[in-house]
Structures are given as structure tokens and as C-alpha cells.
Motif scaffolding. Structure first.
Motif, PDB file in Angstrom:
ATOM      1  N   SER A 291       0.690  -1.397  -0.151  1.00 17.58           N
ATOM      2  CA  SER A 291       0.077   0.300  -0.073  1.00 17.58           C
ATOM      3  C   SER A 291       0.830   1.222   0.237  1.00 17.58           C
ATOM      4  CB  SER A 291      -0.504  -0.242   1.334  1.00 17.58           C
ATOM      5  OG  SER A 291      -1.825  -1.423   1.163  1.00 17.58           O
ATOM      6  N   PHE A 292       2.096   1.168   0.099  1.00 15.25           N
ATOM      7  CA  PHE A 292       2.754   2.322  -0.131  1.00 15.25           C
ATOM      8  C   PHE A 292       2.990   3.495  -0.567  1.00 15.25           C
ATOM      9  CE2 PHE A 292       7.114   4.302  -0.965  1.00 15.25           C
ATOM     10  CZ  PHE A 292       7.320   4.260  -0.084  1.00 15.25           C
ATOM     11  N   THR A 293       2.863   2.857  -2.071  1.00 14.61           N
ATOM     12  CA  THR A 293       3.378   3.772  -3.078  1.00 14.61           C
ATOM     13  C   THR A 293       2.040   4.557  -3.488  1.00 14.61           C
ATOM     14  OG1 THR A 293       4.278   1.965  -4.379  1.00 14.61           O
ATOM     15  CG2 THR A 293       3.673   4.064  -5.758  1.00 14.61           C
ATOM     16  N   THR A 294       0.400   4.082  -3.507  1.00 13.66           N
ATOM     17  CA  THR A 294      -1.106   4.205  -3.510  1.00 13.66           C
ATOM     18  C   THR A 294      -0.793   5.864  -2.234  1.00 13.66           C
ATOM     19  OG1 THR A 294      -1.590   2.923  -4.183  1.00 13.66           O
ATOM     20  CG2 THR A 294      -2.884   4.331  -3.233  1.00 13.66           C
ATOM     21  N   TYR A 295      -0.125   5.195  -0.978  1.00 16.36           N
ATOM     22  CA  TYR A 295      -0.938   6.246   0.115  1.00 16.36           C
ATOM     23  C   TYR A 295       0.512   7.206   0.157  1.00 16.36           C
ATOM     24  CZ  TYR A 295      -5.205   3.634   1.052  1.00 16.36           C
ATOM     25  OH  TYR A 295      -6.229   3.100   0.698  1.00 16.36           O
ATOM     26  N   LEU A 296       1.594   7.433   0.090  1.00 20.23           N
ATOM     27  CA  LEU A 296       1.856   7.827   0.106  1.00 20.23           C
ATOM     28  C   LEU A 296       1.682   8.893  -0.908  1.00 20.23           C
ATOM     29  CD1 LEU A 296       6.177   8.661   0.916  1.00 20.23           C
ATOM     30  CD2 LEU A 296       5.196   9.517  -1.584  1.00 20.23           C
ATOM     31  N   GLY A 297       2.261   8.341  -2.376  1.00 23.12           N
ATOM     32  CA  GLY A 297       1.716   9.531  -3.503  1.00 23.12           C
ATOM     33  C   GLY A 297       0.340   9.810  -3.395  1.00 23.12           C
ATOM     34  N   TRP A 298      -0.371   9.765  -2.328  1.00 17.88           N
ATOM     35  CA  TRP A 298      -2.402  10.300  -2.410  1.00 17.88           C
ATOM     36  C   TRP A 298      -2.276  11.185  -1.163  1.00 17.88           C
ATOM     37  CZ3 TRP A 298      -7.121   6.443  -1.714  1.00 17.88           C
ATOM     38  CH2 TRP A 298      -8.262   7.365  -2.597  1.00 17.88           C
ATOM     39  N   THR A 299      -1.077  10.917  -0.403  1.00 17.21           N
ATOM     40  CA  THR A 299      -1.877  12.189   0.781  1.00 17.21           C
ATOM     41  C   THR A 299      -0.323  13.026   1.199  1.00 17.21           C
ATOM     42  OG1 THR A 299      -1.478   9.524   2.062  1.00 17.21           O
ATOM     43  CG2 THR A 299      -0.901  11.973   3.586  1.00 17.21           C
ATOM     44  N   LEU A 300       0.266  12.892   0.860  1.00 12.66           N
ATOM     45  CA  LEU A 300       2.186  14.463   1.231  1.00 12.66           C
ATOM     46  C   LEU A 300       1.521  14.923  -0.768  1.00 12.66           C
ATOM     47  CD1 LEU A 300       4.835  12.416   2.125  1.00 12.66           C
ATOM     48  CD2 LEU A 300       2.953  13.473   2.973  1.00 12.66           C
ATOM     49  N   PRO A 301       1.374  16.491  -0.684  1.00 15.12           N
ATOM     50  CA  PRO A 301       1.840  17.411  -1.244  1.00 15.12           C
ATOM     51  C   PRO A 301       2.616  16.547  -2.706  1.00 15.12           C
ATOM     52  CG  PRO A 301       2.055  18.256   0.890  1.00 15.12           C
ATOM     53  CD  PRO A 301       2.224  16.986   0.602  1.00 15.12           C
ATOM     54  N   TRP A 302       1.962  16.290  -3.631  1.00 14.01           N
ATOM     55  CA  TRP A 302       2.230  16.300  -5.516  1.00 14.01           C
ATOM     56  C   TRP A 302       3.879  17.500  -5.491  1.00 14.01           C
ATOM     57  CZ3 TRP A 302       2.954  12.291  -8.101  1.00 14.01           C
ATOM     58  CH2 TRP A 302       3.472  12.289  -9.536  1.00 14.01           C
ATOM     59  N   GLY A 303       4.775  16.892  -5.791  1.00  8.43           N
ATOM     60  CA  GLY A 303       5.693  17.384  -6.578  1.00  8.43           C
ATOM     61  C   GLY A 303       6.970  18.354  -5.772  1.00  8.43           C
ATOM     62  N   GLU A 304       6.223  17.778  -3.678  1.00  7.85           N
ATOM     63  CA  GLU A 304       7.230  18.664  -3.125  1.00  7.85           C
ATOM     64  C   GLU A 304       8.372  17.529  -2.846  1.00  7.85           C
ATOM     65  OE1 GLU A 304       5.856  20.026   0.606  1.00  7.85           O
ATOM     66  OE2 GLU A 304       3.878  21.161  -0.292  1.00  7.85           O
ATOM     67  N   PRO A 305       9.730  17.747  -2.527  1.00 10.25           N
ATOM     68  CA  PRO A 305      10.416  16.268  -2.226  1.00 10.25           C
ATOM     69  C   PRO A 305      10.638  15.827  -0.940  1.00 10.25           C
ATOM     70  CG  PRO A 305      11.445  18.833  -2.217  1.00 10.25           C
ATOM     71  CD  PRO A 305       9.964  18.911  -2.016  1.00 10.25           C
ATOM     72  N   ILE A 306      10.578  14.573  -1.294  1.00  9.21           N
ATOM     73  CA  ILE A 306      10.781  13.599   0.083  1.00  9.21           C
ATOM     74  C   ILE A 306      11.779  13.043   0.258  1.00  9.21           C
ATOM     75  CG2 ILE A 306       8.510  13.316  -0.226  1.00  9.21           C
ATOM     76  CD1 ILE A 306       9.021  10.342  -1.640  1.00  9.21           C
ATOM     77  N   THR A 307      12.002  12.114   1.395  1.00  8.79           N
ATOM     78  CA  THR A 307      13.678  12.120   1.836  1.00  8.79           C
ATOM     79  C   THR A 307      13.084  10.978   2.267  1.00  8.79           C
ATOM     80  OG1 THR A 307      15.204  13.957   2.044  1.00  8.79           O
ATOM     81  CG2 THR A 307      15.591  12.301   3.222  1.00  8.79           C
ATOM     82  N   LEU A 308      14.006   9.222   2.257  1.00  7.49           N
ATOM     83  CA  LEU A 308      13.984   8.391   2.827  1.00  7.49           C
ATOM     84  C   LEU A 308      14.352   8.035   3.724  1.00  7.49           C
ATOM     85  CD1 LEU A 308      12.634   6.166  -0.838  1.00  7.49           C
ATOM     86  CD2 LEU A 308      11.039   7.771   1.165  1.00  7.49           C
ATOM     87  N   VAL A 309      13.592   6.971   5.342  1.00  8.07           N
ATOM     88  CA  VAL A 309      14.773   6.453   6.462  1.00  8.07           C
ATOM     89  C   VAL A 309      14.565   5.322   6.660  1.00  8.07           C
ATOM     90  CG1 VAL A 309      15.482   9.046   6.937  1.00  8.07           C
ATOM     91  CG2 VAL A 309      14.048   7.703   8.032  1.00  8.07           C
ATOM     92  N   GLY A 310      15.419   4.006   6.399  1.00  9.74           N
ATOM     93  CA  GLY A 310      14.837   2.589   6.650  1.00  9.74           C
ATOM     94  C   GLY A 310      16.156   1.765   6.196  1.00  9.74           C
ATOM     95  N   GLU A 311      15.490   0.515   6.191  1.00 10.10           N
ATOM     96  CA  GLU A 311      16.421  -0.096   5.920  1.00 10.10           C
ATOM     97  C   GLU A 311      16.836  -0.318   4.149  1.00 10.10           C
ATOM     98  OE1 GLU A 311      18.192  -2.509   7.790  1.00 10.10           O
ATOM     99  OE2 GLU A 311      16.996  -1.410   9.612  1.00 10.10           O
ATOM    100  N   ALA A 312      18.258  -0.612   3.635  1.00 10.74           N
ATOM    101  CA  ALA A 312      18.355  -0.381   2.167  1.00 10.74           C
ATOM    102  C   ALA A 312      17.475  -1.159   1.643  1.00 10.74           C
ATOM    103  CB  ALA A 312      19.916  -0.962   2.247  1.00 10.74           C
ATOM    104  N   ASP A 313      17.157  -2.331   2.210  1.00  8.23           N
ATOM    105  CA  ASP A 313      16.705  -3.255   1.123  1.00  8.23           C
ATOM    106  C   ASP A 313      15.172  -2.332   0.443  1.00  8.23           C
ATOM    107  OD1 ASP A 313      18.184  -5.280   0.386  1.00  8.23           O
ATOM    108  OD2 ASP A 313      17.741  -6.510   1.681  1.00  8.23           O
ATOM    109  N   ASP A 314      14.537  -2.337   1.884  1.00  7.17           N
ATOM    110  CA  ASP A 314      12.842  -0.658   1.474  1.00  7.17           C
ATOM    111  C   ASP A 314      13.667   0.245   0.872  1.00  7.17           C
ATOM    112  OD1 ASP A 314      11.592  -2.902   3.254  1.00  7.17           O
ATOM    113  OD2 ASP A 314      11.786  -1.970   4.699  1.00  7.17           O
ATOM    114  N   VAL A 315      14.516   0.773   1.200  1.00 11.44           N
ATOM    115  CA  VAL A 315      14.894   2.329   0.877  1.00 11.44           C
ATOM    116  C   VAL A 315      14.971   1.930  -0.924  1.00 11.44           C
ATOM    117  CG1 VAL A 315      16.375   4.130   0.120  1.00 11.44           C
ATOM    118  CG2 VAL A 315      15.900   3.152   2.807  1.00 11.44           C
ATOM    119  N   ARG A 316      15.718   0.915  -1.456  1.00 10.36           N
ATOM    120  CA  ARG A 316      15.948   0.704  -2.817  1.00 10.36           C
ATOM    121  C   ARG A 316      14.568   0.291  -3.420  1.00 10.36           C
ATOM    122  NH1 ARG A 316      18.584  -3.278  -1.812  1.00 10.36           N
ATOM    123  NH2 ARG A 316      20.489  -1.799  -1.879  1.00 10.36           N
TER     124      ARG A 316
END
Length: 437
Positions: A291-316
Motif C-alpha cells: 500500500s506504500f506507493t498509493t498512500y504516499l502519493g495520495w497523502t503528501l503534497p504532489w511535487g514536494e521533495p521527500i527523503t526516505l529513511v529505513g532499511e537499505a532494501d526497503d529504501v531501494r
């Protein structure tokens, strides 16, 4: 004829590679085409044709780039207005792909110029129906324009029936949508496979012989869809290039803190359980999974930069997933050593044990809330929460959804805004078991 399915469960879609043992046609490829290329190489087949059933609203296509890399013909409906060179194909037109015959069939409804492709080989038929005839239903008809929904729903009904009448009952059916995609409508299922004959007895577009009833029912059951859809078709008409799936060098914790202090979006990919137990103040929890892609893309403002933190495999994996909806080159950061905070998680039993009713926030969609909700619960759908967070009633907020996933995102947004929050991490269907109403 062999049909290979390439699943994208994060978006509820499927792409297909159909081949005769030597050459292949690819239908509706996702943007990360390395998956298609690896499959073709493993099978030892040459990609000579790439086909789009429609200009997609829920993801960026990899079709143009795949066709360029393999010098393949790129089949896109002749009626579509696109900014790149392609092989325009019209309804009724047939062409040879190796020893297979591919015929385009007009199937307007999901989009105005939608095509299905019927592939015939040695007496067998395979139907690639895109967002037209799905397993159990059809593609939604409200993505083009609100004032076109009724007419496109009528077209969808007629298209599905016409397509079914054109092919044999044992023709295998291969839709692009309908496996959790918000592009599907009604009772679409995620079945592993089906035939047109099975759909004639199970699909409401084919079993409901009252067109007006079908139209009224489908439109009445359309629900909200992700806001990022508005950006997909324009980008697909321009022609997306290859995604950059490189994992950038992580920002140092001090740089991540600077981003947070400036109000930047830093997304923590860990489980919602781990996030609630301890996270850096200001980060947002979007647990990595289907569900990650759908809800991140739907929830956070479109076009604003994001930074990911987490385990390397999840980030990739998250970088790959986000590229499919046009979230390009997100940053990556480290938060080790930064001070942490947290908030409570609870279940319905904890709420039922309270002598009073706290502030309740239901972040399900409006249609879910209408179907049943707790007395006094405010409803702000997750996808509206960033914009409407000031409307949340004062006090400690107990936030819930249908499973705990969306509530985890919402709880983190509220906590980011300085609110006292309790994340109700429980299944909605269990609320009544605890006497809650």
C-alpha cells in the motif's frame, strides 16, 4: 502462444509479455522496464512490439522507453494525442507479431480511445483488455472528466459486451487493472486468471442486461481515487523516459534534522509498530509494503521533495515503486543519533475500557465512513488530512481506519503537527465485538 504476467501488486496492476517462442509483444508495461527485459532475456525471445491499451491514469508507462531500447513498434491508439512518434493503430486493424496475429478492438469507457488487443495463435485466443473487461467488473469511468462519466459508463457497458461477443468462450482474459487498483470499479476481483466464457456468467457488465441499471449502479459505487492520478495521463502523453533507480548517498543525520526543521517531508519506512515506539520528531510514517506507493502519493503534497529513511532494501524498493508514479529521485537519509519520541498504540478493547469517549478521528474514505462509523467520530479521509489538519478537534486524538495502516500514517501526521495522538491499530470489523457503536 505463451502469456507471461508481470505483477505490480503495489499498484494493483499487471503487464504482459506474450510470445510464440521467438518474438514477443509487451502489453501495458510499467515504467521500470528492467523487469520486462530480464523476463524476455530469460525466455530467449525478442521484443518486436509494445502495445498500450490506453493512456494510463494510475502509473507512468515504460512503453515508449521499452520500444526505443528494442527498436520495437510502439502501438498506441491512432486517435490519441501524444507528443512522441508511435505506430498509430486503429480499431479493427490487425498485424503480425511473429506467428501471432494481433487485432485491435475499440473498447471506449475507461478512457475515450481505449483499445483491447486480441492475440490469435494456432487456434487459441488471448484477450488483453486493459481497463475494459476486468475479472468480475470493468474499469472505472470517471477519470477522464466528470461531465463524461455517464456517457463513458454507457460506452464501457457496450464495449465489454461487444468484446465478449467477438471472441471464443475459451479465450483467456488478461486485464491490466482489477487487482487492487483504484482504476477498477464495482466488484472487480484479483483472481489469478479467467476466460471470457467465465466472465459471461460472473461479470456484472455481461450479466446485467439492463444498461441503465448497470450505469446507475456503477456510478453510484464509484469512490475516491488517488489525487496523483491527475498527473499521470499528461505525463504519459508527453512520454516518460527511463526512471533513475539509483540509491543516492544518504544524508547525514544533521542534514536530515535541518530538513525537518525547515518543514521538509522525511518518510520513515519502518513498520508502524516500530515508528510508534520511537521515531525522530517530524518524520512521517508510511510503512513499506503493497500500500506504500498509493498512500504516499495520495497523502503528501504532489511535487514536494521527500527523503526516505529505513532499511537499505526497503529504501531501494521504495525508490523503484515511487518512480512508477512520477516521484523522481527521492532523497535518502540517516537518523542515527537524533533524539526520538513516540506515541501510544491501542486496540478497540482499550477504547471500550475507557469511562469516557475521547476525540475520535476516522481517516477512512467518506464512503467507508457513511457505511458505518462510531458515534461522534470525526471523518477526515487520510488523503485530505494534510490540508485539513486544522479541523481536527482539540484534545488527545484516537485515530483509526479499517486496518491500522492508514491510521498509522495519520497518527504520524498529527504527531508531526504537535498533537497528542493514540494510534488505534486494529481491524474496523472488530470494533463491534467490543460493544463500540
Amino acid at each position: 502462444m505463451n502469456v507471461e504476467t508481470i505483477d505490480t501488486p503495489a499498484l494493483g496492476d499487471r503487464s504482459y509479455l506474450v510470445h510464440d517462442g521467438a518474438v514477443a509483444l509487451v502489453v501495458d508495461p510499467q515504467r521500470d522496464i528492467d523487469r520486462v527485459e530480464e523476463l524476455a532475456a530469460r525466455l530467449g525471445v525478442r521484443i518486436t512490439h509494445v502495445a498500450e491499451t490506453h493512456v494510463h491514469n494510475d502509473y507512468l508507462t515504460g512503453g515508449l522507453e521499452l520500444a526505443r531500447r528494442h527498436a520495437a513498434e510502439y502501438l498506441v491508439a491512432a486517435a490519441e494525442d501524444v507528443a512522441y512518434q508511435r505506430r498509430p493503430i486503429s480499431p479493427g486493424e490487425s498485424l503480425a507479431v511473429g506467428s501471432m496475429t494481433v487485432t485491435a478492438v475499440a473498447t471506449p469507457g475507461h478512457t475515450e480511445h481505449h483499445l483491447a488487443y486480441v492475440v490469435t495463435h494456432e487456434g487459441r485466443q488471448a484477450v488483453f483488455s486493459g481497463g475494459s473487461l476486468l475479472f468480475g467488473s470493468v474499469g472505472r469511468t470517471d477519470l477522464v472528466a466528470p461531465d463524461r462519466t455517464a456517457s463513458l459508463t454507457r460506452a464501457q457497458y457496450r464495449s465489454a459486451r461487444d468484446l465478449a461477443d467477438r471472441v471464443d468462450a475459451d479465450a483467456s482474459l488478461h486485464p491490466t487493472h482489477g487487482f487492487g487498483s483504484f482504476c477498477s470499479s464495482g466488484p472487480a476481483t484479483g483472481a489469478h486468471g479467467s476466460t471470457v466464457g467465465e466472465q459471461r456468467t460472473a461479470n456484472h457488465a455481461l450479466t446485467d442486461h439492463d444498461e441503465q441499471h448497470f450505469v446507475d449502479t456503477l456510478i453510484a459505487n464509484l469512490t475516491a481515487y488517488p489525487s496523483y492520478y491527475a498527473h499521470m495521463a499528461p505525463l504519459n502523453r508527453r512520454g516518460p523516459g527511463a526512471p533513475d533507480l539509483t540509491v543516492p548517498r544518504p544524508l547525514r543525520p544533521e542534514a536530515v534534522q535541518d530538513l525537518l526543521d525547515a518543514g521538509g517531508w522525511v518518510v520513515d519506512l519502518r513498520s508502524r509498530v516500530a515508528f510508534a515506539a520511537g521515531h525522530v520528531q517530524g518524520t512521517v510514517s508510511v510503512e513499506y509494503g503493497d500500500s506504500f506507493t498509493t498512500y504516499l502519493g495520495w497523502t503528501l503534497p504532489w511535487g514536494e521533495p521527500i527523503t526516505l529513511v529505513g532499511e537499505a532494501d526497503d529504501v531501494r524498493a521504495a525508490i523503484r515503486d515511487l518512480s512508477r508514479i512520477g516521484v523522481e529521485r527521492p532523497g535518502v537519509g540517516r537518523t542515527d543519533g537524533l533524539p526520538t519520541t513516540g506515541y501510544r498504540r491501542a486496540g478497540w478493547a482499550d477504547l471500550a475500557a475507557r469511562p469516557d469517549r475521547p476525540v475520535l478521528l476516522d481517516v477512512r474514505r467518506a464512503d467507508e465512513h457513511r457505511a458505518g462509523h462510531l458515534t461522534g467520530a470525526a471523518n477526515i479521509p487520510l488523503h485530505d488530512l494534510v490540508r485539513r489538519i486544522g479541523e481536527v478537534p482539540p484534545g488527545e486524538v484516537w485515530v483509526h481506519c479499517a486496518s491500522g495502516y492508514r491510521a498509522g500514517i495519520a497518527a504520524s501526521l498529527l504527531h508531526r503537527a504537535g498533537r497528542e495522538v493514540v494510534h488505534v491499530d486494529d481491524e474496523w470489523d472488530r470494533a463491534a465485538d467490543h460493544g463500540l457503536s
